[in-house]
Design a protein around this motif. Structure first.
Motif, PDB file in Angstrom:
ATOM      1  N   UNK A  59       0.752  -1.237  -0.107  1.00 54.58           N
ATOM      2  CA  UNK A  59      -0.043   0.136  -0.002  1.00 54.58           C
ATOM      3  C   UNK A  59       0.776   1.374   0.012  1.00 54.58           C
ATOM      4  N   UNK A  60       1.931   1.108   0.817  1.00 48.98           N
ATOM      5  CA  UNK A  60       2.800   2.333   0.796  1.00 48.98           C
ATOM      6  C   UNK A  60       3.477   2.578  -0.367  1.00 48.98           C
ATOM      7  N   UNK A  61       3.915   1.409  -1.056  1.00 51.35           N
ATOM      8  CA  UNK A  61       4.521   1.696  -2.540  1.00 51.35           C
ATOM      9  C   UNK A  61       3.428   1.855  -3.540  1.00 51.35           C
ATOM     10  N   UNK A  62       2.325   1.544  -3.556  1.00 51.43           N
ATOM     11  CA  UNK A  62       1.212   2.029  -4.669  1.00 51.43           C
ATOM     12  C   UNK A  62       1.013   3.311  -4.342  1.00 51.43           C
ATOM     13  N   UNK A  63       1.426   4.170  -3.275  1.00 49.21           N
ATOM     14  CA  UNK A  63       1.307   5.321  -3.058  1.00 49.21           C
ATOM     15  C   UNK A  63       2.370   6.274  -3.743  1.00 49.21           C
ATOM     16  N   UNK A  64       3.263   5.444  -4.093  1.00 45.53           N
ATOM     17  CA  UNK A  64       4.532   6.106  -4.834  1.00 45.53           C
ATOM     18  C   UNK A  64       5.644   6.094  -3.916  1.00 45.53           C
ATOM     19  N   UNK A  65       5.743   5.521  -2.934  1.00 48.97           N
ATOM     20  CA  UNK A  65       6.896   5.660  -1.904  1.00 48.97           C
ATOM     21  C   UNK A  65       7.629   4.387  -1.738  1.00 48.97           C
ATOM     22  N   UNK A  66       9.197   4.376  -1.374  1.00 52.44           N
ATOM     23  CA  UNK A  66       9.671   3.254  -1.062  1.00 52.44           C
ATOM     24  C   UNK A  66       9.735   2.722   0.400  1.00 52.44           C
ATOM     25  N   UNK A  67       9.539   1.475   0.531  1.00 51.60           N
ATOM     26  CA  UNK A  67       9.955   1.249   2.036  1.00 51.60           C
ATOM     27  C   UNK A  67      11.302   0.505   2.258  1.00 51.60           C
ATOM     28  N   UNK A  68      12.082   1.097   3.052  1.00 47.60           N
ATOM     29  CA  UNK A  68      13.392   0.633   3.175  1.00 47.60           C
ATOM     30  C   UNK A  68      13.602  -0.666   3.895  1.00 47.60           C
ATOM     31  N   UNK A  69      14.483  -1.340   3.532  1.00 44.90           N
ATOM     32  CA  UNK A  69      14.550  -3.026   4.017  1.00 44.90           C
ATOM     33  C   UNK A  69      14.978  -2.658   5.658  1.00 44.90           C
TER      34      UNK A  69
END
Length: 69
Positions: A59-69
């Protein structure tokens, strides 16, 4: 209820906060989503039986943002 924290390094403003919180709040099972552009952290309270961390990340990625590992 479970809690998850995600580091989102490219979140930088109120628009980012609103976009991320908006996408997360659409998910069934998410009780609370709070994004902080200053700390670059997203905190989510959710029901594990209804949604998992992989779906939260997507969901965060679909908003256009990267989730750090």
């Amino acid at each position: 209820m479970a809690e998850a924290r995600f580091s989102v390094p490219d979140m930088s403003c109120a628009h980012c906060k609103a976009a991320i919180e908006g996408e997360l709040s659409k998910l069934s099972g998410v009780e609370r989503a709070s994004a902080d552009p200053d700390t670059k952290l997203v905190e989510v309270t959710y029901e594990e039986s209804r949604v998992g961390t992989d779906r939260l990340k997507k969901a965060i990625e679909s908003a256009g943002y990267t989730v750090a590992a």
